[in-house]
Write a protein that holds these residues in place. Structure first.
Motif, PDB file in Angstrom:
ATOM      1  N   GLN A  38       0.865  -1.167   0.000  1.00 33.79           N
ATOM      2  CA  GLN A  38       0.000   0.000   0.000  1.00 33.79           C
ATOM      3  C   GLN A  38       0.907   1.224   0.000  1.00 33.79           C
ATOM      4  N   ASP A  40       1.261   5.508  -0.240  1.00 32.00           N
ATOM      5  CA  ASP A  40       0.711   6.863  -0.168  1.00 32.00           C
ATOM      6  C   ASP A  40       1.748   7.802  -0.783  1.00 32.00           C
ATOM      7  N   THR A 234       3.866  -2.580   3.892  1.00 28.73           N
ATOM      8  CA  THR A 234       3.719  -4.007   3.603  1.00 28.73           C
ATOM      9  C   THR A 234       3.602  -4.708   4.951  1.00 28.73           C
ATOM     10  N   THR A 237       6.101  -0.459   7.856  1.00 29.54           N
ATOM     11  CA  THR A 237       5.884   0.826   7.202  1.00 29.54           C
ATOM     12  C   THR A 237       7.176   1.625   7.162  1.00 29.54           C
TER      13      THR A 237
END
Length: 331
Positions: A38, A40, A234, A237
Motif C-alpha cells: 500500500q 501513499d 507491507t 511501514t
C-alpha cells in the motif's frame, strides 16, 4: 533426561550432499513472494505537484556515513538422519557483516563473522577444523526456509556491527545535529531488524511502487535529484524515495536507486534525511570500468563486500573441514 517425544529429533548421522552448493539444489524453491504494498505518494506534496527535488544548499549534511553490508555463503547441503531413521535436509553456511565509516577517509570499524548449521530443532553445534558451526534451528526445512534462516542470522550480525560502532546517528527530531552521522544499510530495511535512524539502500527494482506520472518522474531525475517522499506499507511501514546517482546511461532508470527510512518523528525529519542522501551518496557512485554493478554499487560497499568475502575463508578449505567433521561424526 529427554522424554520420548524428543528422541526423534536426536541426530544419529550426517552426510554431505554431493551436489555443489554454488549450482543450487537439484530442486529449487520458488523465490520469496513480495507482499502487495500500500503506497501513499502524497506525504511530502500532492501528486499533481510532484517534481524532481535537489538537496537545498543549506540542508543537513551528515558528519560521517556508516555503510553496513552483509554476505552469506552456503558451504554445503547436508542430510540429517534422526534417531528414528528419518532423513531431513539442512545446510551449513558462513556469513559475515561489517561497517565502514566514511568521514575524511574510509575506515572499517567493525566486522563479525559466524558459521551456522541450519536444520529442524534437535541439531547441535558441529566442531570442525575451520571453526564451530553453531546450531540454528528453523521451523521448516525446505530450502527457502533454510536460506531464510541464514539471511536472518546475517541480518542480526548487521545489527550487531551497528551497535558496536558506537555511532552518533541522526536524532529523531526535525532539526538534525551537525555532528550526527547517517547509517546506510545495503538492502531494504527489515521489520525484525529495527535499527533506529537507518537508511535502506536498494540497488535493484523488483517491485513497482509508483505508477503513472509519479513513475515517469523517476526517469526524468537529474544526478543528485530525488523524488518526493512516499509511504510504503507491507509487513512494516517506511518512507521511501528514488534517487539518481549519475547521468542516465542506456535507459531512463540507469543510475536510479531507492532509499527508505523508518517513519520515526515528523515528515520534516524524513525530508532532511532524504535530502542528505541526495547530497552525499552520488559522490560514492562506482564507475563501470571498476564495477559491473556501477554506479549503484557504491565504492565503500564494494570494498566491504570484498573484505567480508575474504573473512569467510577459502570455500574449498571450509568444505574439506566440514567433510572431515561429518565423516567422524558420532551422534
Amino acid at each position: 533426561m529427554k522424554g520420548d517425544g524428543a528422541r526423534h529429533r536426536e541426530v544419529a548421522g550426517l552426510a554431505i550432499e554431493g551436489w555443489s552448493p554454488e549450482y543450487g539444489a537439484p530442486v529449487e524453491a520458488e523465490p520469496e513472494e513480495v507482499p502487495a504494498a500500500q503506497v501513499d505518494p502524497e506525504v511530502e506534496m500532492p501528486g499533481e505537484e510532484w517534481r524532481p527535488i535537489a538537496p537545498p544548499p543549506d540542508g543537513w549534511v551528515p558528519a560521517h556515513l556508516d555503510f553496513v553490508d552483509g554476505v552469506r555463503r552456503i558451504e554445503a547441503r547436508v542430510w540429517i538422519t534422526g534417531a528414528d531413521g528419518e532423513v531431513r535436509p539442512g545446510v551449513f553456511a558462513s556469513y559475515a557483516a561489517g561497517l565502514v565509516r566514511c568521514a575524511r577517509r574510509a575506515e572499517i570499524r567493525s566486522i563479525r563473522t559466524e558459521r551456522g548449521f541450519f536444520g529442524l530443532a534437535g541439531i547441535a553445534d558441529l566442531e570442525t577444523p575451520v571453526g564451530t558451526f553453531l546450531a540454528r534451528p528453523v521451523a521448516d526445512d525446505d530450502i527457502t526456509q533454510l536460506v531464510s534462516g541464514v539471511q536472518e542470522q546475517m541480518r542480526q550480525l548487521e545489527a550487531g556491527v551497528v551497535a558496536n560502532a558506537g555511532a552518533n546517528y541522526t536524532p529523531s527530531v526535525a532539526e538534525l545535529a551537525s555532528d550526527a552521522g547517517l547509517v546506510v544499510m545495503d538492502g531494504p530495511l527489515r521489520g525484525g531488524q529495527r535499527i533506529r535512524d537507518a537508511v535502506g539502500y536498494i540497488k535493484s527494482h523488483r517491485v513497482q511502487y509508483l505508477s503513472g506520472d509519479a513513475r515517469a518522474l523517476v526517469g526524468r531525475l537529474g544526478p543528485g535529484e530525488r523524488t518526493p517522499l512516499f509511504l510504503i506499507q507491507t509487513k512494516w511501514t517506511r518512507y521511501s524515495w528514488y534517487l539518481r546517482l549519475t547521468e542516465a546511461r542506456g535507459h531512463p532508470w540507469a543510475g536510479i536507486v531507492r532509499c527508505e527510512t523508518w517513519p520515526d518523528g515528523r515528515v520534516a525529519r524524513a525530508k532532511a534525511v532524504a535530502d542528505a542522501t541526495a547530497a552525499v551518496l552520488p559522490r560514492f557512485a562506482s564507475e563501470p570500468h571498476k564495477d559491473d554493478r556501477a554506479p549503484q554499487n557504491l565504492y565503500p560497499i564494494a570494498g566491504l563486500e570484498r573484505e567480508l568475502g575474504r573473512r569467510l575463508g577459502d570455500r574449498g578449505i571450509v568444505l574439506r573441514g566440514l567433510q572431515r567433521a561429518v565423516a567422524g561424526y558420532q551422534g
